[in-house]
Scaffold this active site. Structure first.
Site, short mmCIF file in Angstrom:
data_model
loop_
_atom_site.label_atom_id
_atom_site.label_comp_id
_atom_site.label_asym_id
_atom_site.label_seq_id
_atom_site.Cartn_x
_atom_site.Cartn_y
_atom_site.Cartn_z
N GLU A 80 0.81 -1.22 0.00
CA GLU A 80 0.00 0.00 0.00
C GLU A 80 0.84 1.27 0.00
O GLU A 80 0.54 2.21 -0.71
CB GLU A 80 -0.83 0.06 1.30
CG GLU A 80 -2.10 -0.70 1.28
CD GLU A 80 -2.84 -0.47 2.58
OE1 GLU A 80 -3.93 0.07 2.54
OE2 GLU A 80 -2.32 -0.85 3.67
N HIS B 155 4.94 -25.01 -3.39
CA HIS B 155 3.92 -25.44 -4.36
C HIS B 155 3.78 -24.45 -5.51
O HIS B 155 2.77 -24.46 -6.22
CB HIS B 155 2.58 -25.65 -3.66
CG HIS B 155 2.65 -26.75 -2.64
ND1 HIS B 155 2.78 -28.08 -2.98
CD2 HIS B 155 2.65 -26.71 -1.28
CE1 HIS B 155 2.85 -28.81 -1.88
NE2 HIS B 155 2.77 -27.99 -0.83
C1 F6R Z 1 -5.41 -1.22 4.66
C2 F6R Z 1 -6.71 -0.63 4.76
C3 F6R Z 1 -7.83 -1.24 4.00
C4 F6R Z 1 -9.07 -1.31 4.90
C5 F6R Z 1 -10.30 -1.77 4.09
C6 F6R Z 1 -11.51 -1.93 4.97
O1 F6R Z 1 -4.44 -0.49 5.34
O2 F6R Z 1 -6.89 0.34 5.44
O3 F6R Z 1 -7.50 -2.50 3.50
O4 F6R Z 1 -8.80 -2.18 5.94
O5 F6R Z 1 -10.56 -0.86 3.08
O6 F6R Z 1 -11.82 -0.73 5.61
P1 F6R Z 1 -12.81 -0.67 6.84
O7 F6R Z 1 -12.17 -1.41 7.95
O8 F6R Z 1 -12.98 0.78 7.12
O9 F6R Z 1 -14.07 -1.34 6.42
#
Ligand code: F6R
Length: 608
Positions: free
Chosen positions: A488, A504
């Site tokens: 990210e 694998h």
């Molecule tokens: C990774 C990140 C995203 C969120 C995902 C879900 O750092 O922040 O992968 O975890 O978009 O977001 P929420 O938890 O707000 O539903």
């Protein structure tokens, strides 16, 4: 995705709106704009790039007005250009609006209006809404908006001003978050409540199919037929100091450092005498809990990895039948969901569209639903009702860190509590695990003390072609989270695999330019993971090891060891994640990446 802000009052509107947009930037940051009403006309200023660039432009041009609306964009329809940036104005200059969401039938509306001779100027879906409003507006804002809500489909939070209404703006919500506040003679709206904390902590969270008129005097709420109703405010338990970066270079670093405190707060009031008690938040009886034969964990991204950890911990505590599913897939699975299902939705923001839709599906099938969220009053919280709220405070960095730790803490407590209510957990193991959990915050602080070591290792590897992360058992889900954090914010390819799975297929990729981050805590899987490390070394991959303090042998396999304090095997994920977050952070920093606002991402993903 996209942040919107509106202000009416006696202060300089561009100042308030720019400050509010800056707080929304994590929701989108490819372009930004403001529109104001000035001398009975709509005026606007827009730019590609960040809110700070918009602020420069506002300053240079002396742009100002009586009240206004603003937007920071995460492009969905139409490229990142100034012309596609919001606000959008109708061709007849009567209406201006900002939009968060997607208008699904935009093409159809555009064709219809173009056939009537209305000229479109942008590639956005949003323009269909503003042109439609311009077309139907006859001096009655509410009537025009009612017509609009019946014509457009999709998800939308809209903030709208009309050229001849010099004392009001309007907000409309269906599917995208929107919060309204009022203090003294000032009215506000925002996508995110943190933007309002400076002005008021008593806010109205707009519901779906709801609209409001905001004036200096107050706010009036209506349904989509234009019928007025009363609405209660909700008190926010955050304060504006929580949204400042303090001495840290980035919000992400600040939030990584907050984790020992966040975990302590999450435990507070939920454990006493080494026992878990969630009865203040959940009025569940043992019979009910025994009646839920299936447990479904549903979430996205980091929250999904938190549920994978929870599932593995719960499986050690009781006889649970658990599925963990990504929300965008859960919705389309042909699996039995019913009254014997406890569906647990985990969402930091509480606004993730995929998770919200999955929750609606489970509710419609009669499942018992529970939400774990960090935002009290968020859409999923309001819709599902039953919730455990994590007290992590606002998380501003786009990459989730402290909320992950809060989630796995609360999920572990939930697992313990449920196993206890089901009569499957004896007092002694409960006391042992709760005691060990309470020791974790101090251990997290000890890991943070090693920041310099982690920084140096990260610097050494910042030019790698990519990374593999491996772990077995409870070391595997944190490996997934470590890889996600790295990709990210550093834009390096990072892949996580169960260590035993490498042979694998993925092992074909290994060479001296592809380091392997191995999560190898002392325990019964240590030797097996070491074998996988040996296999990687045989392909010349450098190894970065996350190992347990006192493990001297690991030094035969890696010159880059990050030591973590020993803990109960179930709790290793708590310990593993901070080194991985710091590693990702310092790799990204060395590479000069924009850590708090990584490209293409938005913190709150409100589109499907
Ligand atoms: C990774 C990140 C995203 C969120 C995902 C879900 O750092 O922040 O992968 O975890 O978009 O977001 P929420 O938890 O707000 O539903």
């Amino acid at each position: 995705m996209c942040g919107i802000m509106g202000y009416i009052g006696d202060s300089e509107p561009t100042k308030i709106i720019l400050e509010g947009l800056a707080k929304h930037e994590y929701r989108g940051y490819d372009s930004a704009g403001i529109a104001v009403i000035k001398d009975g006309a709509i005026q606007e200023i827009r730019t590609t790039g960040r809110v700070c660039q918009l602020a420069e432009k506002v300053k240079e041009t002396g742009f100002t007005g009586e009240f206004g609306i603003g937007h920071t964009r995460w492009a969905t329809h139409g490229g990142v250009t100034e012309n596609n940036a919001h606000p959008h104005i109708s061709s007849d200059d009567k209406v201006v609006l900002v939009h968060n969401g997607i208008i699904e039938n935009a093409r159809e509306i555009r064709a219809e209006l173009e056939a009537k001779g209305i000229k479109f100027h942008t590639e956005t879906d949003t323009e269909s809404a503003v042109q439609y409003l311009g077309y139907v507006y006859d001096g009655d804002p509410k009537g025009a908006i009612v017509k609009l809500t019946k014509r457009i489909r999709g998800a939308f939070a809209l903030v709208i001003m009309f050229y001849d209404k010099n004392e009001e703006f309007w907000v409309v919500r269906k599917g995208s978050p929107l919060v309204v506040g009022h203090a003294g003679h000032e009215g506000f709206c925002a996508s995110d409540p943190t933007a309002l904390l400076e002005y008021t902590r008593d806010v109205w969270f707009m519901d779906d199919d709801e609209m409001a008129q905001i004036t200096r005097e107050g706010c009036k709420f209506f349904d989509f037929n234009g019928v007025e109703h009363e609405k209660k405010t909700m008190h926010l338990d955050w304060d504006s100091a929580m949204t400042s970066r303090g001495e840290y270079a980035h919000f992400m670093l600040k939030e990584i450092h907050e984790q020992p405190d966040v975990m302590t707060h999450t435990l507070l009031g939920r454990v006493a005498n080494n026992e878990v008690d969630l009865s203040r938040e959940l009025d569940w009886t043992p019979e009910q809990v025994k009646g839920w034969k299936k447990i479904h964990f549903v979430a996205c991204g980091t929250s999904h990895y938190a549920t994978m950890i929870a599932a593995r911990i719960m499986e050690t505590l009781g006889n649970f039948e658990i599925r963990t599913e990504v929300a965008s897939e859960y919705r389309y699975m042909n699996i039995p969901i019913g009254p014997d299902t406890l569906a647990i939705f985990v969402s930091q923001s509480g606004e993730t569209a995929d998770t919200l839709h999955a929750a609606r599906l489970a509710m419609s099938k009669g499942a018992k639903c529970l939400v774990i969220t960090n935002v009290r009053g968020s859409t999923i919280h309001r819709e599902v009702g039953d919730a455990l709220v994590t007290p992590a405070g606002p998380e501003i960095g786009v990459a989730a860190t402290k909320t992950f730790t809060a989630q796995i803490t609360i999920l572990t407590l939930l697992g313990l509590y449920m196993a206890k209510l089901r009569g499957e957990l004896l007092p002694e193991p409960e006391k042992n695990l709760v005691g060990a959990l309470m020791d974790i915050p101090a251990k997290l602080s000890r890991i943070l003390d090693q920041e310099k070591v982690i920084e140096q290792i990260a610097r050494n590897f910042a030019d790698a072609r990519g990374f593999f992360f491996i772990g077995r058992g409870l070391a595997y889900p944190p490996a997934l989270e470590g890889a996600l954090k790295l990709k990210e914010i550093s834009y390096l390819h990072a892949e996580a695999y169960p260590a035993g799975e490498m042979k694998h297929g993925p092992i074909a990729l290994l060479d001296k330019e592809l380091p392997v981050v191995a999560l190898v805590p002392k325990g019964f899987l240590w030797e097996k993971t070491i074998s996988n490390i040996e296999e990687s070394m045989a392909r010349k991959s450098p190894i970065i090891a996350i190992a347990t303090e006192g493990d001297e042998e690991i030094k035969h396999y890696s010159e880059n060891v990050i030591y973590t304090p020993a803990t109960e095997p179930e709790l290793f994920p708590f310990i593993a994640v901070i080194p991985l977050q710091l590693f990702a952070y310092y790799v990204a920093r060395q590479r000069g990446c924009d850590i708090d606002m990584p490209r293409n991402l938005a913190k709150s993903v409100t589109v499907e």
